[in-house]
Design an enzyme around this catalytic site. Structure first.
Site, short mmCIF file in Angstrom:
data_model
loop_
_atom_site.label_atom_id
_atom_site.label_comp_id
_atom_site.label_asym_id
_atom_site.label_seq_id
_atom_site.Cartn_x
_atom_site.Cartn_y
_atom_site.Cartn_z
N THR A 1 -0.33 4.39 5.22
CA THR A 1 -1.66 3.79 5.32
C THR A 1 -1.78 2.82 6.49
O THR A 1 -2.87 2.29 6.73
CB THR A 1 -2.01 3.05 4.02
OG1 THR A 1 -0.91 2.19 3.65
CG2 THR A 1 -2.25 4.04 2.90
N GLU B 1 -6.31 32.38 -10.39
CA GLU B 1 -7.08 31.49 -9.51
C GLU B 1 -8.57 31.56 -9.81
O GLU B 1 -9.28 30.55 -9.72
CB GLU B 1 -6.82 31.86 -8.04
CG GLU B 1 -5.37 31.70 -7.60
CD GLU B 1 -4.84 30.30 -7.81
OE1 GLU B 1 -5.63 29.34 -7.80
OE2 GLU B 1 -3.62 30.16 -8.01
N THR C 1 2.86 -0.87 8.89
CA THR C 1 3.65 -1.21 10.08
C THR C 1 2.77 -1.28 11.32
O THR C 1 2.98 -2.11 12.20
CB THR C 1 4.77 -0.15 10.27
OG1 THR C 1 5.52 -0.04 9.06
CG2 THR C 1 5.69 -0.55 11.40
N GLY D 1 0.82 -1.21 0.00
CA GLY D 1 0.00 0.00 0.00
C GLY D 1 0.85 1.25 0.00
O GLY D 1 2.06 1.20 0.21
#
Length: 673
Positions: free
Chosen positions: A239, A459, A242, A235
């Site tokens: 995410t 913008e 571990t 992944g």
């Protein structure tokens, strides 16, 4: 519990005795004696001078005694007490009882002639003689043995005699092939279980079966099932791969070995393979157990198909050892391998096959409901305002990983503390999201009026195009306050799609090009402000044509190549030219489309630009007041409205239930009658 133990715990712990320190102290003492050279100075001060100065001292009557050493071609001149300060510039207390000066001489005969002449002249009245030849057997032996002693001590440190090194922290050279894995006898010591892992329901379900097998293997073996040999967690970064491994360690209750893929790699040849073998040897002794290898791509990368081009042989040897240990002739019954990587496409195919990693568990970015669960976990230690809507936060963070959400919560708490707030509010979380996505606000950056107007037009162009493109992401807000490296930014709420159509990608590309189109239309020139937009649009166009087969001239063809050691393109030069032409054509078409939309709505675009110049930040409500309601409702907006309707229905049902419970019993009986 023994009360004396409490007293003992309060006392400072003394360092443990180690013979290595005794050896070091003895060696340092030996070095000191060696450097002193065995000369007995009897606590007196010694100095050096030239032969010319020595003659002056004797002629002036400073000498009390002269001793010649024939072996070293030197002499010592002892000084009379009344001349200590003249010769040494120090008092008798500082120099000692018999200070002397050391003189290197050329010829003993010349010294004798000079001293005899000074005796006859009455300048020297002391004793003149020769030092007795001392027994130098000890010093000669020490001179010969000292290099050998140093070599033996160095070898002691290198080979780790005593297997502890100095204080147990300095292993020997033989220990370089030992595994560096950290072992937890009880994984529960980590204090993490599946309850601490929010979201990832599918990944948790698959990995919980491994834990259940370790706890109750009979349930599976009775039906003929075998325990999985390995599971690979795949992944994007952040995410929770571990974290899932830590939860497995906390739930399984068996020995847990944890190490990184880079721990196998060393500068010495053969060390990686040796560490792999040592790791599995320890794991077999502790069976049943779990081995977790984080970032396995460091050692499991695909082997070179052309070794002559210079692959990393040491890494390949380590990978070969890992493949053999995982599924070779030896048996690893009861040893389960967990590994994590975010680059599964780089791994060797032999490592990914069934029998080594039986399962590939995908740990993807969380969706809306999973982000809500993750927020609930990370908001527990934070003092939040009662009006905070977690659903709103989950909707404002599309594409965020679990680590990003944890960072948002922490950043919001820091912002609230900076403002001396009593609780973390909704605005603090919005500021935290803006800070993480766009960077730190730079309100002190000085801009001219023309620059500010150009940025506002740019913008506002993005906002206008996205408002009138059906599949463009819905606008959240637009700002011209500089953040990070950007002079302005627009925030959107993208749909969480599983697949993306060509029309959707073209609308998003058109919205990206809206800023550059607005600059050219309304200022008459273009600037470097659109560099990031152009980069994203170009990458998107190349992906559509070369990989997704969305070109008119190259339909239904994918030229994607994931071979790491490929040195040529998977298409010809002619095809490459066609790809370039199609990319240019696609981008130019969307650029012309963006200019057309801006021409049709230039009055509204100009109003948005004026609002941005005056207020610096505008929201979707402001755009809606200028252009009216958006012609298309995106799927994400539909989901939001559906969720709001469901939430409203749940609240209404709950209110009716509570009202029913509060009604008097008499009224209930009348209704029943």
């Amino acid at each position: 519990m023994d009360p004396n133990n409490k007293n003992n715990e309060k006392q400072p712990k003394m360092p443990r005795f180690n013979m290595s320190w005794v050896y070091i102290i003895a060696l340092l003492s030996l070095i000191g004696v060696y450097m002193m050279g065995g000369d007995d100075v009897k606590g007196s001060m010694g100095g050096e001078c030239t032969y010319k100065q020595f003659k002056v001292y004797v002629q002036n009557g400073y000498a009390s005694k002269i001793l010649v050493n024939k072996e070293k071609n030197s002499l010592r001149m002892y000084v009379l007490p009344e001349h200590f300060r003249t010769v040494f510039n120090k008092t008798a207390e500082q120099t000692g009882p018999e200070p002397f000066v050391q003189v290197q001489i050329g010829s003993v005969d010349q010294v004798e002639q000079f001293v005899n002449a000074q005796i006859e002249a009455g300048k020297f009245k002391g004793d003149f003689g020769y030092e007795k030849p001392s027994s130098n057997d000890f010093w000669n032996l020490l001179n010969m043995a000292f290099p050998i002693i140093m070599l033996l001590f160095f070898l002691y440190l290198m080979f780790g005699m005593g297997r502890g090194g100095m204080g147990g922290g300095m292993g020997g050279i033989f220990n370089v092939g030992k595994s560096k894995a950290k072992m937890y006898e009880k994984g529960g010591d980590l204090g993490i279980t599946f309850k601490d892992v929010a979201g990832q329901a599918g990944a948790k379900q698959e990995i919980q079966e491994i834990v259940e097998f370790l706890k109750n293997p009979k349930k599976y073996t009775e039906l003929g099932g075998k325990i999985p040999k390995g599971a690979l967690l795949v992944g994007p970064p952040g995410t929770g791969k571990t974290l899932l491994a830590k939860a497995v360690a906390g739930e399984a209750g068996v020995p847990f070995f944890s190490m990184s893929g880079s721990d196998f790699v060393e500068m010495f040849v053969g060390v990686g393979a040796s560490r792999v073998r040592d790791l599995f040897r320890q794991a077999k002794e502790k069976s049943p157990c779990i081995i977790f290898i984080d970032e396995i791509d460091a050692v499991g990368r695909a082997r070179s198909k052309n070794p002559a081009m210079g692959g990393n042989d040491e890494r390949e040897n380590t990978l070969n050892a890992l493949l053999t240990e995982m599924d070779g002739f030896g048996t690893n019954s009861g040893v389960i391998i967990l590994a994590a990587t975010n680059r599964v496409d780089m791994l060797d195919s032999a490592l990914l096959r069934a029998g080594r990693f039986d399962r590939q568990i995908h740990v993807d970015l969380p969706d809306l409901s999973e982000r809500k669960e993750i927020f609930q976990v990370h908001l527990k230690p934070i003092k939040v305002d009662n009006s905070l809507d977690i659903d709103f936060l989950a909707r404002q963070t599309p594409g965020f990983s679990g680590a990003d959400i944890a960072n948002v919560c922490n950043e919001a708490a820091l912002i609230a503390a900076r403002h001396d707030s009593k609780a973390v509010t909704k605005q603090d979380f919005l500021d935290a999201v803006d800070r993480i996505i766009g960077g730190l606000e730079k309100k002190t950056k000085v801009m001219t009026a023309d620059e500010k107007r150009a940025i506002a037009l740019h913008e506002a162009g993005h906002a206008t195009i996205s408002w009138f493109c059906e599949h463009a992401a819905p606008l959240v807000k637009v700002t011209i306050v500089p953040r990070g490296q950007a002079l302005g930014a627009a925030w959107y709420l993208p749909e969480e799609r599983q697949i993306t159509t060509k029309e959707q990608m073209l609308d998003e590309m058109c919205a990206l090009l809206g800023g550059r189109a607005a600059e050219e239309l309304f200022t008459g020139h273009i600037s470097t402000g659109a560099m990031n937009d152009l980069e994203r649009a170009t990458k998107s166009a190349y992906g559509m044509i070369a990989f997704a087969g969305m070109s008119d001239r190259l339909p239904n063809i994918c030229y994607y190549n994931n071979q790491e050691y490929s040195f040529q393109k998977p298409y010809s030069e002619t095809t490459g030219k066609i790809i370039d032409e199609e990319v240019l054509k696609m981008i130019n078409e969307q650029y012309a489309r963006a200019k057309q939309i801006l021409e049709e709505h230039k009055e509204g675009h100009n109003q948005l630009a004026d609002l941005l110049v005056s207020r610096e930040v505008i929201f979707a409500d402001d755009v809606e007041r200028v252009f009216g309601k958006r012609p298309w409702i995106s799927r994400s907006q539909e989901i939001i409205e559906e969720n709001e309707k469901l939430a409203e229905a749940e609240r209404r049902a709950l209110a009716e239930k509570m009202a029913e419970e509060r009604r008097p019993a008499d009224e209930k009986k009348e209704d029943e009658a």
